[in-house]
Enzyme design. Structure first.
Site, PDB file in Angstrom:
ATOM      1  N   HIS A  27      20.190   7.352 -55.487  1.00 13.75           N
ATOM      2  CA  HIS A  27      20.811   8.671 -55.323  1.00 13.75           C
ATOM      3  C   HIS A  27      22.244   8.671 -55.832  1.00 13.75           C
ATOM      4  O   HIS A  27      23.184   8.415 -55.068  1.00 13.75           O
ATOM      5  CB  HIS A  27      20.785   9.053 -53.835  1.00 13.75           C
ATOM      6  CG  HIS A  27      19.413   9.119 -53.259  1.00 13.75           C
ATOM      7  ND1 HIS A  27      18.681   7.994 -52.930  1.00 13.75           N
ATOM      8  CD2 HIS A  27      18.612  10.168 -52.947  1.00 13.75           C
ATOM      9  CE1 HIS A  27      17.502   8.352 -52.451  1.00 13.75           C
ATOM     10  NE2 HIS A  27      17.422   9.652 -52.447  1.00 13.75           N
ATOM     11  N   HIS A 261      20.592  14.492 -57.435  1.00 13.23           N
ATOM     12  CA  HIS A 261      20.620  14.040 -56.034  1.00 13.23           C
ATOM     13  C   HIS A 261      19.917  12.693 -55.875  1.00 13.23           C
ATOM     14  O   HIS A 261      20.491  11.745 -55.368  1.00 13.23           O
ATOM     15  CB  HIS A 261      19.944  15.070 -55.122  1.00 13.23           C
ATOM     16  CG  HIS A 261      19.591  14.516 -53.771  1.00 13.23           C
ATOM     17  ND1 HIS A 261      20.518  14.392 -52.764  1.00 13.23           N
ATOM     18  CD2 HIS A 261      18.426  14.007 -53.285  1.00 13.23           C
ATOM     19  CE1 HIS A 261      19.933  13.832 -51.710  1.00 13.23           C
ATOM     20  NE2 HIS A 261      18.673  13.596 -51.995  1.00 13.23           N
ATOM     21  N   GLU A 408      18.133  14.910 -26.222  1.00 16.59           N
ATOM     22  CA  GLU A 408      17.565  13.566 -26.237  1.00 16.59           C
ATOM     23  C   GLU A 408      17.871  12.824 -27.528  1.00 16.59           C
ATOM     24  O   GLU A 408      18.175  11.632 -27.518  1.00 16.59           O
ATOM     25  CB  GLU A 408      16.045  13.630 -26.017  1.00 16.59           C
ATOM     26  CG  GLU A 408      15.612  14.229 -24.682  1.00 16.59           C
ATOM     27  CD  GLU A 408      15.665  15.751 -24.655  1.00 16.59           C
ATOM     28  OE1 GLU A 408      15.907  16.376 -25.716  1.00 16.59           O
ATOM     29  OE2 GLU A 408      15.462  16.331 -23.571  1.00 16.59           O
ATOM     30  N   HIS A 470       4.569  18.159 -19.838  1.00 19.69           N
ATOM     31  CA  HIS A 470       5.444  17.159 -19.226  1.00 19.69           C
ATOM     32  C   HIS A 470       4.718  15.852 -18.907  1.00 19.69           C
ATOM     33  O   HIS A 470       5.323  14.933 -18.357  1.00 19.69           O
ATOM     34  CB  HIS A 470       6.076  17.731 -17.946  1.00 19.69           C
ATOM     35  CG  HIS A 470       7.188  18.703 -18.224  1.00 19.69           C
ATOM     36  ND1 HIS A 470       7.022  19.799 -19.030  1.00 19.69           N
ATOM     37  CD2 HIS A 470       8.500  18.721 -17.830  1.00 19.69           C
ATOM     38  CE1 HIS A 470       8.172  20.465 -19.099  1.00 19.69           C
ATOM     39  NE2 HIS A 470       9.071  19.831 -18.388  1.00 19.69           N
TER      40      HIS A 470
END
Lengths: 666, 666
Positions: A27, A261, A408, A470
């Site tokens: 890159h 890129h 998280e 959950h």
């Protein structure tokens, strides 16, 4: 600009482009666009010493946009960190010191592994957090042993990722004034102009998050960059973002486009770039004056360490206890031999492992000043609050409880940074199912092989009424399949103690997966759990008819099932396997003693995906596992309907045993 | 405020608190604090019809803060969606219609499953995106069949999660003017005041992301809420955020504290709350005038559908083709029977599966107007760009290519919302390793059991030079262990076609995991791949000596290995297993025909974690898998050093065969 300076900047560009061309992979866009930022920072501001890359008080540098690795390698080469011309020529080749993305522990001078976007910024927040916590504990009115900046370079990709936002929020809330992030704003990502997907006002957003924001409109203007860095350094109560407008692939024919890129410039593109910069040196060479310039800069940057050494001499004399503790913490070794602490193994019957985990953590926090951590807003549920250890905040940087908020992913990556800084044993916590949100940062702990501890409670349908969103199912095998990560699922308090001892004294990351619900204290558990798998209910015969293998809340169930089988004259052994990875690291003789190869009638019992267990039960055995989502109901009803009863386990085991016996007779 | 209105608001609160008390589990804080928001929206503004919950042009409502489920259940009960008093009394009980968090497909009126924080906001962005895309295709100057709002209610937890930021960025960039998000800002989360972890200026941040932001300082002020909603509706070029300052657990003794977030109020607390509101009705009852008021509101809200029916009559008459297409799309059935398209199965030899995937996607996009999707800024690498289908943007809402930016988590959750809205077959894409970043949103696709397609390329060490941060290892078993999710790892173009047919014609989510590198076209592949596992190289004998099982890039390797084994007089069958889940769903007879139980000498070959394969190879077989992280180097070298060569597979298989034969003789 002085010519040697512009040549020094261009050296970064050309070395990067040459290495990428040689590899035919890489890159070039970022190194060519951001070279002036890197030069200004590394040559003029960063306190670092190539001769002592582990210097405790060095400024840290994180390349969050890890695909721009050649920028970093060029710097490490030019500043004399030991990366040679040959290393650059071997960019992205097998066993080279210059892999595709920077790898911690592999290349000297790389502070953290980066590549997964946004995580580097969160790592940097962790470094800055560590600095502020160590400063709070060790700095004195008159002497400041800990006093350094953390710099980070990120790109548009990092800015789009949610983890950057999470980390920025914590940095702002915590007022991490020594954190300085450069945003290499080149307006291009792989699909084209960032405008097609990203029209945020990044500066204003960071201001809304409590940052000082500075803007450099021309990324080629070294004096403007210099001035911005000075302003950033002066702002001590807020982190600083320096938005730098750059041109991707600056100087190359495809500058300003997505085409440069992630692909080499090509021979022609490289030649044209050299032409642009008037670069005439041979490939991978730098002109003598540029080399001398970098050597001078390196020497200048290293002076800070000489000054610091004097500071530390005075500190040692004035504060010998603190000095010793700090050196101990720098060493990375635990400050107390916890494995020998007998009180770690004492628990009452019938407690949840989240509770026993909390009790252990609190004992450990009393013994180990280096232990810090926190939860993603679930401390009262995860039982991770460290009593009387204070709450870390902008106003109290001595606090050892971290309030990560409901973030998280950033939590895990910040904890990685906290550990990488040095001086800490670090943990973080959330509900087990939400380890999903931070999975890749856990993977990064494993890839870097650093001993971060993850406390993950509410580990199964035992969650109960909160329901399937959950209730973890696939998370156990999901984590076990990450190389290097140890996953403990303790069956009781003693196994929880073993998990913590393994976590804190080992070199790898560890996940400690705890129950919400109460579990009986096993009579046979204890330090044997440090072997990862061991017998908790012996069979009558030396070679049992059947082996039941279980973890966590299912171990006691299997002990009951073994009793039921006994009544049917089937002789069962029960193996508790709190940590498969540790068990697998035992000598073969031990493993075969626990799981004799000739006993093929085996049943694995775990309230998680069966994928974890086929390895041990093979084609003749069976699993009592959870291979669908759960549902919302009281936990005891769920264990019943999903077959986690001694009765069902015994029935399954009897069936397996009989079928296997029959197959032998055929 | 009229008494019947305040009673109507309080009915939501009391029903919620009663249900939670009855369950002795749940989250009263949000329903009690946000009841006025919900009332004002549902009773005065939302176009919805409890008698036709599937009405295409209804306003959508997403409760992103899913723990506040009782708020939604109370609304569904009061508005007559079919939830009864008994359903409320059975809150969080086994098989009830009122699980702990709202579940799509389980409870009528629940538009999406929520609980994992932040995802609901992203789902809502997906709904609003769907609305704008359908409007672009079907609305005419004179008649607008698609014209509705998407409303979302979120809390502090959602606002802290990075996914909210990602989704907000896309909503702003896309200018989704029909999206209206309420931020229930009560300043409390589980660990206490949000101030300890979250000092962002949320309003300013959203403004920086291109949103209109409105603030209601008193969450009890229904007229202020009403006015804000009107202003939000009027702003059509930007999404609107309405920041509402509320009091968690309003009216209860623990109002304003974390204590009422996630625990029942207790009998006393409930009684005190009723006292506060002057509530005298029997438990789970609502006063007659309140019931009548809700019935009136429901009737009023439903009028919009009656109007729409007239619109559609005119539309059908004026634009019969568009009408038919829209109805077809609403039905959720594919508009063309793709499985019968023979051109789907034609591929040249030696192409990567990311390329064959791209070719298939483009054919499908030509055939299916409902097919839309995009990548997290990797379309040129994922090969997911749909040619000549336009790029979706604020300026071109007819475009079918979505540029999600580098935001995997929001991408997946937005795609879930896009599908849930109705009218679309949707896919999204990224590098396979970064499926980690969106793991929980993929889990939500699986939990809701909706046929979203995930295109995940760069599937192994075949990534090569980018190195271990970019090379998946554990991701295959990580996804396979998610219940309901189909994971295809095709070996060539024909298997890729099978994957897409399975994905688009099935009812579950599917991950299609593709190679970066070129792969040979197998001679025996084809529609058999739709069975998940099949024979690609037959053994000479009916019962082979050894079975090689492989997926993706390792299948052709195994075919070569089988030839090598043949030279050693070992008769090998090769099974390609592109999708374990589909194979497992075949009749037992078929499965045993492919993998005869008596053939125990089996070797599984896959450049991913061995955990996927023990199920098939058992204790007598072996795996040639990837159980460490990879490294940065050209891919062919990596395959070589990690043992993915025909030679190594043949050697392993020979060893397994001989050992097994020997064990039989003992």
């Amino acid at each position: 600009m002085e010519k040697v300076v512009s040549d020094a900047v261009n050296a970064i560009r050309i070395l990067s482009a040459e290495s990428i061309q040689q590899a035919n992979s890489g890159h070039p866009g970022l190194p060519m666009g951001a070279a002036p930022i890197a030069y200004t920072l590394w040559a003029r501001h960063m306190h670092h010493n190539p001769k002592d890359p582990q210097w405790l008080n060095r400024d840290r540098f994180v390349l969050s946009a890890g695909h721009g690795s050649m920028l970093l390698y060029s710097l490490l080469h030019l500043f004399g960190y030991g990366l040679t011309k040959v290393d650059l020529m071997n960019f992205r080749q097998l066993k080279s010191k210059t892999p595709g993305h920077p790898e911690y522990g592999h290349t000297v001078g790389v502070e953290t592994s980066t590549g997964p976007l946004g995580q580097g910024v969160a790592n940097a927040v962790g470094f800055a957090l560590a600095e502020s916590m160590l400063a709070a504990r060790y700095n004195k009115e008159d002497i400041r042993p800990i006093d350094h900046y953390t710099y980070c370079l990120c790109g548009d990709g990092c800015m789009m990722e949610g983890i950057e936002y999470e980390a920025a929020s914590l940095a702002g809330t915590w007022g991490l004034g020594k954190l300085i992030v450069f945003y290499d704003s080149n307006g291009i990502s792989i699909e084209g102009s960032t405008d097609i997907a990203f029209r945020d006002d990044v500066a204003r957003r960071h201001e809304a998050q409590g940052w000082q924001v500075l803007t450099v409109d021309d990324g080629e203007d070294i004096e403007a960059l210099d001035a911005a860095i000075v302003l950033a350094q002066k702002c001590t109560d807020k982190p600083s973002l320096i938005v730098v407008k750059t041109v991707i692939g600056y100087g190359s024919p495809k500058a300003g486009t997505a085409a440069c890129h992630g692909a080499p410039l090509g021979d022609e593109g490289l030649a044209a770039s050299k032409e642009t910069f008037g670069w005439t040196a041979k490939p991978f060479e730098v002109p003598n004056d540029v080399a001398r310039h970098y050597a001078d800069c390196a020497a200048e940057c290293a002076k800070a360490q000489a000054d610091w050494n004097k500071v530390m001499k005075a500190y040692k004399a004035a504060y010998p206890d603190e000095y010793e503790e700090l050196m101990q913490r720098k060493s990375g070794k635990l400050s107390r031999a916890i494995a020998e602490e007998k009180t770690l193994w004492k628990f009452k019957d019938g407690d949840s492992t989240r509770n026993t985990s909390g009790a252990i953590l609190n004992k450990l926090a009393d013994w180990l000043p280096e232990l810090v951590g926190g939860s993603a807003d679930l401390a009262p549920s995860n039982m991770t609050y460290l009593k009387n250890k204070g709450d870390y905040s902008k106003e109290n940087t001595a606090g050892r409880n971290l309030h990560f908020g409901i973030r998280e992913h950033a939590m895990a990556a910040i904890t990685n940074g906290l550990y990488l800084h040095g001086g800490f044993a670090a943990f973080c916590a959330t509900f087990f199912v939400f380890s999903d949100y931070m999975k890749n940062a856990m993977r990064m702990s494993a890839l870097m092989n650093i001993p971060v501890t993850y406390v993950l409670t509410h580990d199964s349908i035992g969650v109960g009424e909160d329901g399937p969103t959950h209730q973890p199912v696939e998370q156990l095998v999901g984590l076990r399949s990450i190389p290097n990560l140890k996953v403990f699922r303790p069956a009781d308090g003693k196994e929880t103690a073993a998990a913590y001892i393994s976590a804190l004294t080992g070199k790898q990351p560890t996940a400690i997966v705890c129950s919400r619900q109460k579990l009986p204290l096993l009579s046979k558990s204890g330090p044997e759990a440090l072997k990862g798998g061991y017998i908790v209910r012996e069979s009558e015969k030396e070679t049992p008819d059947v082996i039941l293998i279980a973890t966590g809340s299912e171990v006691s169930l299997c002990v009951d099932a073994a009793e039921a089988l006994s009544a049917q004259k089937i002789d069962a052994r029960v193996v508790s396997m709190p940590c498969i990875e540790v068990f697998e690291a035992q000598p073969k003789a031990y493993r075969e003693q626990i799981l004799p190869p000739e006993v093929r009638a085996r049943v694995a019992v775990e309230a998680g995906s069966a994928y974890s267990w086929f390895k041990y039960v093979g084609l003749d055995g069976a699993t009592v596992t959870m291979d669908t989502f759960g549902e919302s109901a009281p936990a005891d009803q769920l264990f019943e309907i999903y077959g986690f009863t001694a009765e069902n386990v015994a029935k399954t085991a009897a069936k397996v045993y009989k079928a296997y016996k029959k197959s032998l007779q055929q």
